[in-house]
Design a protein around this motif. Structure first.
Motif, PDB file in Angstrom:
ATOM      1  N   PHE A 199       0.807  -1.215   0.000  1.00  0.00           N
ATOM      2  CA  PHE A 199       0.000   0.000   0.000  1.00  0.00           C
ATOM      3  C   PHE A 199       0.835   1.258   0.000  1.00  0.00           C
ATOM      4  O   PHE A 199       0.394   2.283  -0.522  1.00  0.00           O
ATOM      5  N   VAL A 200       2.050   1.225   0.490  1.00  0.00           N
ATOM      6  CA  VAL A 200       2.918   2.393   0.375  1.00  0.00           C
ATOM      7  C   VAL A 200       3.253   2.640  -1.095  1.00  0.00           C
ATOM      8  O   VAL A 200       3.237   3.778  -1.571  1.00  0.00           O
ATOM      9  N   SER A 201       3.528   1.560  -1.821  1.00  0.00           N
ATOM     10  CA  SER A 201       3.842   1.701  -3.248  1.00  0.00           C
ATOM     11  C   SER A 201       2.651   2.266  -4.018  1.00  0.00           C
ATOM     12  O   SER A 201       2.822   3.109  -4.899  1.00  0.00           O
ATOM     13  N   ILE A 202       1.458   1.820  -3.688  1.00  0.00           N
ATOM     14  CA  ILE A 202       0.259   2.314  -4.381  1.00  0.00           C
ATOM     15  C   ILE A 202      -0.041   3.758  -3.974  1.00  0.00           C
ATOM     16  O   ILE A 202      -0.260   4.626  -4.813  1.00  0.00           O
ATOM     17  N   TYR A 203      -0.047   4.035  -2.668  1.00  0.00           N
ATOM     18  CA  TYR A 203      -0.508   5.330  -2.189  1.00  0.00           C
ATOM     19  C   TYR A 203       0.491   6.454  -2.430  1.00  0.00           C
ATOM     20  O   TYR A 203       0.105   7.616  -2.410  1.00  0.00           O
ATOM     21  N   LYS A 204       1.752   6.121  -2.632  1.00  0.00           N
ATOM     22  CA  LYS A 204       2.710   7.187  -2.919  1.00  0.00           C
ATOM     23  C   LYS A 204       2.649   7.615  -4.382  1.00  0.00           C
ATOM     24  O   LYS A 204       3.200   8.637  -4.748  1.00  0.00           O
ATOM     25  N   SER A 205       1.988   6.819  -5.210  1.00  0.00           N
ATOM     26  CA  SER A 205       1.837   7.163  -6.623  1.00  0.00           C
ATOM     27  C   SER A 205       0.972   8.404  -6.752  1.00  0.00           C
ATOM     28  O   SER A 205      -0.100   8.494  -6.148  1.00  0.00           O
ATOM     29  N   ASP A 206       1.433   9.333  -7.536  1.00  0.00           N
ATOM     30  CA  ASP A 206       0.678  10.559  -7.753  1.00  0.00           C
ATOM     31  C   ASP A 206       0.543  10.757  -9.256  1.00  0.00           C
ATOM     32  O   ASP A 206       1.332  11.450  -9.881  1.00  0.00           O
ATOM     33  N   VAL A 207      -0.461  10.105  -9.818  1.00  0.00           N
ATOM     34  CA  VAL A 207      -0.694  10.187 -11.246  1.00  0.00           C
ATOM     35  C   VAL A 207      -1.978  10.975 -11.461  1.00  0.00           C
ATOM     36  O   VAL A 207      -3.057  10.405 -11.556  1.00  0.00           O
ATOM     37  N   ASP A 208      -1.827  12.288 -11.449  1.00  0.00           N
ATOM     38  CA  ASP A 208      -2.945  13.209 -11.605  1.00  0.00           C
ATOM     39  C   ASP A 208      -4.024  12.871 -10.577  1.00  0.00           C
ATOM     40  O   ASP A 208      -3.716  12.773  -9.395  1.00  0.00           O
ATOM     41  N   THR A 209      -5.246  12.667 -10.997  1.00  0.00           N
ATOM     42  CA  THR A 209      -6.336  12.385 -10.050  1.00  0.00           C
ATOM     43  C   THR A 209      -6.865  10.959 -10.195  1.00  0.00           C
ATOM     44  O   THR A 209      -7.951  10.654  -9.714  1.00  0.00           O
ATOM     45  N   TYR A 242      -6.159   8.155  -8.750  1.00  0.00           N
ATOM     46  CA  TYR A 242      -6.393   7.421  -7.507  1.00  0.00           C
ATOM     47  C   TYR A 242      -7.387   8.107  -6.573  1.00  0.00           C
ATOM     48  O   TYR A 242      -7.640   7.622  -5.483  1.00  0.00           O
ATOM     49  N   TYR A 243      -7.958   9.221  -6.967  1.00  0.00           N
ATOM     50  CA  TYR A 243      -8.924   9.917  -6.118  1.00  0.00           C
ATOM     51  C   TYR A 243     -10.319   9.397  -6.428  1.00  0.00           C
ATOM     52  O   TYR A 243     -11.136  10.060  -7.058  1.00  0.00           O
ATOM     53  N   GLY A 293     -10.472   4.563  -1.547  1.00  0.00           N
ATOM     54  CA  GLY A 293     -11.026   4.683  -0.202  1.00  0.00           C
ATOM     55  C   GLY A 293     -11.358   3.317   0.389  1.00  0.00           C
ATOM     56  O   GLY A 293     -11.050   3.034   1.560  1.00  0.00           O
ATOM     57  N   ALA A 294     -11.967   2.466  -0.412  1.00  0.00           N
ATOM     58  CA  ALA A 294     -12.265   1.103   0.037  1.00  0.00           C
ATOM     59  C   ALA A 294     -10.976   0.338   0.312  1.00  0.00           C
ATOM     60  O   ALA A 294     -10.894  -0.455   1.258  1.00  0.00           O
ATOM     61  N   SER A 295      -9.954   0.578  -0.492  1.00  0.00           N
ATOM     62  CA  SER A 295      -8.662  -0.080  -0.300  1.00  0.00           C
ATOM     63  C   SER A 295      -8.027   0.332   1.026  1.00  0.00           C
ATOM     64  O   SER A 295      -7.446  -0.497   1.733  1.00  0.00           O
ATOM     65  N   ILE A 296      -8.157   1.598   1.369  1.00  0.00           N
ATOM     66  CA  ILE A 296      -7.602   2.084   2.640  1.00  0.00           C
ATOM     67  C   ILE A 296      -8.317   1.420   3.815  1.00  0.00           C
ATOM     68  O   ILE A 296      -7.683   0.944   4.754  1.00  0.00           O
ATOM     69  N   VAL A 297      -9.635   1.379   3.750  1.00  0.00           N
ATOM     70  CA  VAL A 297     -10.409   0.732   4.816  1.00  0.00           C
ATOM     71  C   VAL A 297     -10.044  -0.749   4.899  1.00  0.00           C
ATOM     72  O   VAL A 297      -9.846  -1.293   5.990  1.00  0.00           O
TER      73      VAL A 297
END
Length: 163
Positions: free
Chosen positions: A36-46, A48-49, A54-58
């Motif tokens: 999840f660090v690898s996924i959440y640190k990705s910043d490819v425009d919007t 992942y918003y 959100g479901a993945s975080i939960v």
């Protein structure tokens, strides 16, 4: 190993924690954290918003709590926690086909250019993290099941009722 040595080894299980199963479960959590660090640190425009992230975080929060609780349970030779670890291990494999696959197949516009949301290197890395996590969880469950059965059989030979 003689039968007496095996009996002594089984008798020690009454007093020694199942640290192998517990450690494997904790390593499963560790590789999930890498994922999840690898996924959440990705910043490819919007890209992942969205509700999926959100479901993945939960799910990650519930995953870590459940696996930590199960790691404590298998440490004490509780067989039911093996089932929890096995189910969560299978879910780790299923997760490969949700967020990583979708992000790897998707493109988005960044500064007017079309770019891949998840490059091949990151995709293979996060898939490896999920696979290693799943293998650790399934191995933890299997080791605990085997040891629980051995301990239960040993306690029957001693005339002690297992917990």
């Amino acid at each position: 190993m003689t039968a007496e040595d095996r009996s002594i080894q089984r008798d020690r299980m009454r007093y020694v924690k199942n640290s192998l199963s517990s450690t494997l479960a904790i390593v499963g959590i560790l590789f999930n954290v890498f994922y999840f660090v690898s996924i959440y640190k990705s910043d490819v425009d919007t890209y992942y918003y969205n509700i999926l992230i959100g479901a993945s975080i939960v799910y990650n929060l519930v995953f870590m709590l459940a696996v930590f609780l199960a790691s404590e349970g298998v440490k004490n030779y509780k067989k039911n926690y093996s089932y929890v670890l096995a189910v969560v291990g299978v879910l780790q494999i299923a997760r490969i086909f949700i967020l990583p696959m979708q992000a790897h197949a998707a493109e988005t516009l960044v500064n007017g250019e079309s770019v891949m949301v998840m490059q091949d290197g990151q995709f293979y890395r996060v898939v490896a993290y999920l696979v290693v996590s799943a293998v650790c969880l399934l191995a933890s469950a299997a080791v605990n099941m085997i040891r629980c059965r051995e301990l239960s059989e040993h306690l029957k030979t001693l005339g002690v009722q297992s917990a």
